[in-house]
Every structure is written in structure tokens, then in C-alpha cells.
Design a protein around this motif. Structure first.
Motif: not given
Length: 99
Positions: A65, A52-53, A49, A56-60, A3, A62
Motif C-alpha cells: 500500500y 491495516k493499522i 493503509i 492491527d494487521q501491520i504486515n507486508y 493477504e 501494508l
């Protein structure tokens, strides 16, 4: 770690967009801007984007992006403003040639 590396990559790419935006605003022309290129970049960010969704890697990452996508969207808006300005200038030149 992945990441962090992805974020660094996005920041490196993302730094070019504000520079391009300022250049486009100052030049007041769309002649040196490729709309297809802007669309391709937009598609790439949208896919990043979505990845990431979906994963299920919703983090900084995203957020980076989304920030990059926002600045590219601003570049697209300025492209259309400048293209309209170019068209208006071209029509004014054509009118002055007819005299």
C-alpha cells in the motif's frame, strides 16, 4: 490467503502507476491527466493503509500500500510540474498572438 490475494490485487493496480508516471514525464503535459482521479486513488490507498493499522494487521501488505501511495504521490508531483509547464506554454502562445 486473503493477504496474498490483497497483495496480488495491489500489485496489479500498482504496476500501472509507474507506467503512467513515465508517460506523464515524457509527454510533458497535464492535459490527459485527471487530478481528481489521482486524489481519489490516493484516498483509496490512505483508507487501505488506515484499515491495516486500525485492524492491527501491520504486515507486508501494508508495505505494498505504501509503495503504491508513493508512486501515486510522484504522479501528483509530475502533474503539477506539467500543469505549470502547460500554463507557461499557453501564456507564451497568448503573447505571440498579441504581436
Amino acid at each position: 490467503m486473503s493477504e496474498l490475494l490483497e497483495t496480488v490485487m495491489l500489485i496489479c493496480f500498482g504496476l500501472s502507476w509507474p507506467i503512467n508516471l513515465v508517460k506523464s514525464i515524457k509527454s510533458k503535459t497535464a492535459k490527459s491527466t485527471s487530478f481528481k482521479f489521482l486524489l481519489l486513488i490516493t484516498l483509496g490507498y490512505l483508507c487501505g493503509i488506515a484499515a491495516k493499522i486500525v485492524s492491527d494487521q501491520i504486515n507486508y501488505v501494508l508495505a505494498v500500500y505504501l509503495l503504491n501511495l508513493l508512486v501515486v504521490a510522484a504522479n501528483i508531483i509530475v502533474y503539477f510540474i506539467n500543469a505549470k509547464r502547460d500554463k507557461k506554454q499557453l501564456s507564451q502562445e497568448d503573447m505571440s498572438d498579441d504581436r
